[in-house]
Design an enzyme around this catalytic site. Sequence first.
Site, PDB file in Angstrom:
ATOM      1  N   THR A  73       0.817  -1.224   0.000  1.00 27.46           N
ATOM      2  CA  THR A  73       0.000   0.000   0.000  1.00 27.46           C
ATOM      3  C   THR A  73       0.849   1.272   0.000  1.00 27.46           C
ATOM      4  O   THR A  73       2.064   1.236   0.160  1.00 27.46           O
ATOM      5  CB  THR A  73      -0.951   0.009   1.216  1.00 27.46           C
ATOM      6  N   ASP A  74       0.160   2.415  -0.147  1.00 29.30           N
ATOM      7  CA  ASP A  74       0.828   3.725  -0.229  1.00 29.30           C
ATOM      8  C   ASP A  74       0.788   4.444   1.118  1.00 29.30           C
ATOM      9  O   ASP A  74       0.791   5.666   1.172  1.00 29.30           O
ATOM     10  CB  ASP A  74       0.125   4.612  -1.278  1.00 29.30           C
ATOM     11  N   SER A  81       0.947   8.779   5.021  1.00 31.23           N
ATOM     12  CA  SER A  81       0.372   8.724   3.678  1.00 31.23           C
ATOM     13  C   SER A  81       1.475   9.107   2.703  1.00 31.23           C
ATOM     14  O   SER A  81       2.025  10.203   2.785  1.00 31.23           O
ATOM     15  CB  SER A  81      -0.802   9.697   3.553  1.00 31.23           C
ATOM     16  N   ARG A  82       1.822   8.184   1.808  1.00 33.36           N
ATOM     17  CA  ARG A  82       2.983   8.424   0.951  1.00 33.36           C
ATOM     18  C   ARG A  82       2.676   9.264  -0.281  1.00 33.36           C
ATOM     19  O   ARG A  82       3.589   9.791  -0.894  1.00 33.36           O
ATOM     20  CB  ARG A  82       3.593   7.074   0.528  1.00 33.36           C
ATOM     21  N   VAL A  83       1.408   9.365  -0.665  1.00 29.67           N
ATOM     22  CA  VAL A  83       1.085  10.164  -1.852  1.00 29.67           C
ATOM     23  C   VAL A  83      -0.034  11.170  -1.622  1.00 29.67           C
ATOM     24  O   VAL A  83      -0.217  12.086  -2.410  1.00 29.67           O
ATOM     25  CB  VAL A  83       0.699   9.268  -3.062  1.00 29.67           C
TER      26      VAL A  83
END
Length: 512
Positions: free
Chosen positions: A340-341, A366-368
């Site tokens: 997951t992101d 949250s990476r994006v």
Amino acid sequence: MAIRPEEITGVIRKQLEGFSGGMELREEGTVLQVGDGIARVFGLERAMAGELLEFPNNVMGMVLNLEKENVGCVLLGPDRLIREGDRVKRTGRVMEVPVGEAMVGRVIDPLGQPIDGKGPIKATGTRPIEVVAPGVVERESVNVPLQTGLKAIDSMIPIGRGQRELIIGDRQTGKTAIAIDTIINQKDAPNRPICIYVAIGQKQSTVAKVAKTLEDFGALSYSIIVSAAAADPAPLLYMAPYAGCAIGEEFLWKGKDVLVIYDDLSKHAQAYRQLSLLLRRPPGREAYPGDVFYLHSRLLERACKLNKKNGGGSLTALPVIETQAGDVSAYIPTNVISITDGQIYLESGLFYSGVRPAVNIGISVSRVGGSAQTKAMKQVAGRLRLDLAQYNELAAFAQFGSDMDKASQAQLARGERMVELLKQDQYLPLPLEDQVIAIYAGVNGYLDDLPTAEVRRFDAELRTWLRGSRPELVKEIAEKKILSDELQASLGKAAAEFKTRFTAGLKKEAVK
């Protein structure tokens, strides 16, 4: 454009005919062995992985194992109706599910059959439950926010449309509550997404409660519930998330936004382990088969944001994973974290101490989603995460009873009030403008000298007062989604004016 199952069948059939050397390949087979929902069938040389087989007594099966001597098949009905020696026919179709607008507002099983008592569903077509995910060329970067309506998440762990954000935590820590609040919050969202809630291995009463909640809040009209109950056979639990994803992809390729919640993938992995062990696949770590990572990666990789050339639709995935005693380093949690992101980690200790949603800011990320976060939220919440992290460190140190300097005391007071401000009741998601106003008041010190117990009351009354006496400010935040210098100055003056009224009211209450 998705490839139709019959096209896949045609291609594979031509390839097999090329390899057969003119030998006659049979379309029928014989049951060698049956039990525990698994059948082994001899004589189906042409069978494909994932193909539907037709057994006697209207029982269908799905091919999972292609072996040298026989085919391993999971039954989608009661195995007591099948006997050794029964004839089995190929259908030539891979496993597929009905799709279309008629599914919206309904509760269905993983085969697409209605289970809500509202009559049959007139589907416009079918889609295979397993397809190859869109390639890199067909996608674009995540750039549109998906608001959850929860202050703690939208401010510090933002989610974008097309993202895969894991919700992870022990049982009874509010994982499903976050998912349901997110669905309810889409009611007035621009380009409202179709929401698909996939319940895997849950009690039927729990699924009925979710459906009732969504209906009560007017959210069932744009939602679909796919339910594989705890009492259902393992093959249905295995199919459920793929079926939910396939239903969502029908809307994705029409240029619409879709939100799919898989609740939860821990039970999905357990169902797959059961099937794999019954099919005699070798067990690996924690008795899961070696391909259990691929089980979830091929599902979650189908979440994406398509580019304009392909319609610009999006499919956002919120998988849920249940941990045991907070162990995020177990096999399945680490697998899904790596796919997951980002993850929203819910902690039991926070939940039981009254912090709800019980989000642990330290290891949630949250990476994006930051790329899709609105400018107004970035402006007010930019330093919030760092402030809370510093507060947590300082609070742990302060437990030893050491004397604190004034700066540290002020930081502790601010952090305590911000934690209180981020608390939120279930089924009460907030629009973006209300979240911005609340966090603006917190980070700019308007709560610092208030009693901690009055913080949430101040927040609620401030937002109500601004909507009544300064509606133009609220409207500008909602429409422009950016805080200009003039707007910030006006907001500061309004907050200061309200605080004077609020503290005066508190003093009067104290006198009484």
